[in-house]
Design an enzyme around this catalytic site. Structure first.
Site, mmCIF file in Angstrom:
data_model
loop_
_atom_site.group_PDB
_atom_site.id
_atom_site.type_symbol
_atom_site.label_atom_id
_atom_site.label_comp_id
_atom_site.label_asym_id
_atom_site.label_seq_id
_atom_site.Cartn_x
_atom_site.Cartn_y
_atom_site.Cartn_z
ATOM 1 N N GLU A 45 -48.248 -31.762 -85.050
ATOM 2 C CA GLU A 45 -47.877 -32.482 -83.636
ATOM 3 C C GLU A 45 -46.415 -32.976 -83.687
ATOM 4 O O GLU A 45 -45.722 -32.761 -82.587
ATOM 5 C CB GLU A 45 -48.882 -33.224 -83.002
ATOM 6 C CG GLU A 45 -50.410 -32.369 -82.747
ATOM 7 C CD GLU A 45 -50.215 -31.147 -81.766
ATOM 8 O OE1 GLU A 45 -49.184 -31.255 -81.045
ATOM 9 O OE2 GLU A 45 -51.176 -30.311 -81.741
ATOM 10 N N TYR A 128 -48.483 -37.313 -74.994
ATOM 11 C CA TYR A 128 -49.018 -35.866 -75.195
ATOM 12 C C TYR A 128 -49.541 -35.991 -76.726
ATOM 13 O O TYR A 128 -50.701 -35.408 -77.164
ATOM 14 C CB TYR A 128 -47.782 -34.998 -75.673
ATOM 15 C CG TYR A 128 -47.974 -33.688 -76.058
ATOM 16 C CD1 TYR A 128 -48.890 -32.988 -75.614
ATOM 17 C CD2 TYR A 128 -47.495 -33.688 -77.424
ATOM 18 C CE1 TYR A 128 -49.323 -31.756 -76.433
ATOM 19 C CE2 TYR A 128 -48.059 -32.627 -78.263
ATOM 20 C CZ TYR A 128 -48.868 -31.674 -77.703
ATOM 21 O OH TYR A 128 -49.283 -30.471 -78.429
ATOM 22 N N ASP A 146 -47.943 -31.075 -72.298
ATOM 23 C CA ASP A 146 -46.522 -30.856 -72.871
ATOM 24 C C ASP A 146 -45.835 -29.815 -71.923
ATOM 25 O O ASP A 146 -46.344 -29.534 -70.553
ATOM 26 C CB ASP A 146 -46.607 -30.124 -74.289
ATOM 27 C CG ASP A 146 -47.240 -28.558 -73.984
ATOM 28 O OD1 ASP A 146 -47.955 -28.530 -72.966
ATOM 29 O OD2 ASP A 146 -46.909 -27.952 -74.968
#
Length: 363
Positions: A45, A128, A146
């Site tokens: 991520e 996020y 996102d």
DNA sequence: GAAACGTGGGG
DNA sequence: TCCCCAAGTTT
């Protein structure tokens, strides 16, 4: 009867089902989807922030080979971590990740926290990333909003907020809280992003292939191409630089470690100065800079040419000079004299790699 | 809330 | 060539 101007009128149950079924059938086979190890999800991520999947994949593999676990990354030298991140950009991601991993080791006994409050305190873990890790690794129904999610939902729910504005994210988080599947939050969040990446693309979305087009208000109204609303960013600022690649008599090269904060923090570089216009006193200015700021006596030779490098906010045009070290180098922590093979072991940002290629072609 | 913070790919 | 983008966060 008027259609509602914003949001609302979709069959949420059916939307979830259609979206998740499509994701389960069509999702890409990506390396970070092999298991649910929170550390690996976390690494992926962070790498994926503002970075394309195809770019990330090789970095992801190499990074996990070098640092397979939280402990491995926690114990590593920062220089090794930066070298592994070299070329990926946004290098504070790497330093923040290592710092956060050390905090997880020390404060959470090596276990990535599973609460929004705790995980959000980790460096580099914003709203996020917190939602992504919580939902994907732990199956917790938190929004992971996102750019994909904002684009997709702006169309499906006909939301006209400017997605470039920070405040807009909350609107979409609220929308996700209404929509998210509590049975499969991981699949739901990933499906929204996957849909944005594969079908509901920024330009010319493939609505005829879309598994949820029947739920999409923008498609029904034929306005999908006008969404999302997104104000544009300004152009990078032009900066003129003069840099010197300084050799000693054995062909070693002088490099300097950049400051610990700001642009390209802690990376190595060929020292450079900002100049007002091209070719104006570059040599004198560089010699003075080396003497007064670095305590190094050099003699500037010819120019090798120029390189250009465009950052998100800066447009560098660098005139590159070769120089000779005129006196032996005194010991300094942030200055090194290295051979070309040794240089390959130092984290060097892309613009300086470009300068190095100019030099390598020359010699 | 705007600006800083990287890079390479695609239309 | 130029512009926009790509799974954002920090200051």
């Amino acid at each position: 009867m008027n259609q509602p101007e914003i949001t609302g009128n979709i069959n949420i149950e059916q939307f979830r089902e259609d979206l998740i079924a499509w994701f389960r059938a069509e999702q890409r086979d990506l390396p970070w989807r092999a298991d649910q190890d929170p550390y690996k999800i976390w690494v992926s991520e962070i790498m994926l922030q503002q970075t394309r999947v195809d770019t990330v994949i090789p970095y992801y593999h190499r990074f996990l080979e070098l640092f397979p676990t939280i402990d491995a990354l926690a114990e590593a030298d920062e220089d090794k971590v930066l070298k592994a991140w070299e070329g990926l950009g946004y290098y504070s991601r790497a330093r923040n990740l290592q710092s956060a991993v050390r905090e997880v080791r020390d404060k959470y006994n090596g276990v990535v926290p599973d609460s929004p409050k705790e995980i959000s305190k980790l460096k580099g873990v914003g709203p996020y990333t917190a939602g992504a890790i919580l939902s994907i690794a732990y199956g917790i129904p938190e929004p992971a909003v996102d750019g994909n999610v904002m684009r997709v939902l702006s169309r499906i729910l006909l939301i006209r907020e400017d997605i470039a504005k920070p405040a807009s994210r909350k609107i979409f988080e609220e929308a996700v809280r209404r929509l998210i599947s509590h049975e499969s939050p991981s699949d739901f969040n990933q499906a929204l992003m996957e849909l944005g990446a594969l079908i509901c693309t920024p330009t010319s979305p493939s609505c005829l292939l879309c598994p949820v087009r029947e739920h999409c208000i923008a498609f029904h109204e034929g306005v999908q191409a006008q969404l999302p609303v997104k104000s544009k960013k300004k152009k990078p600022k032009q900066v003129l630089l003069a840099a010197a690649i300084v050799e000693d008599q054995d062909g070693r090269i002088l490099i300097r470690r950049r400051p610990a904060e700001g642009l390209l923090a802690n990376f190595w570089e060929f020292p450079s100065i900002e100049i007002q216009r091209p070719y104006a006193n570059d040599r004198e200015a560089l010699e003075r800079f080396y003497r007064e700021e670095l305590g190094v006596k050099v003699a500037i030779d010819e120019s090798l040419g120029q390189i250009q490098h465009i950052f998100s906010h800066l447009d560098w045009n660098v005139t590159v000079y070769v120089a000779q070290l005129a006196k032996p180098l005194e010991d300094k922590e942030n200055l090194r004299l290295v051979s070309l093979p040794e240089l390959a072991g130092f984290a060097l940002p892309v613009p300086h790699q470009k300068m190095l290629s100019l030099y390598s072609v020359k010699i």
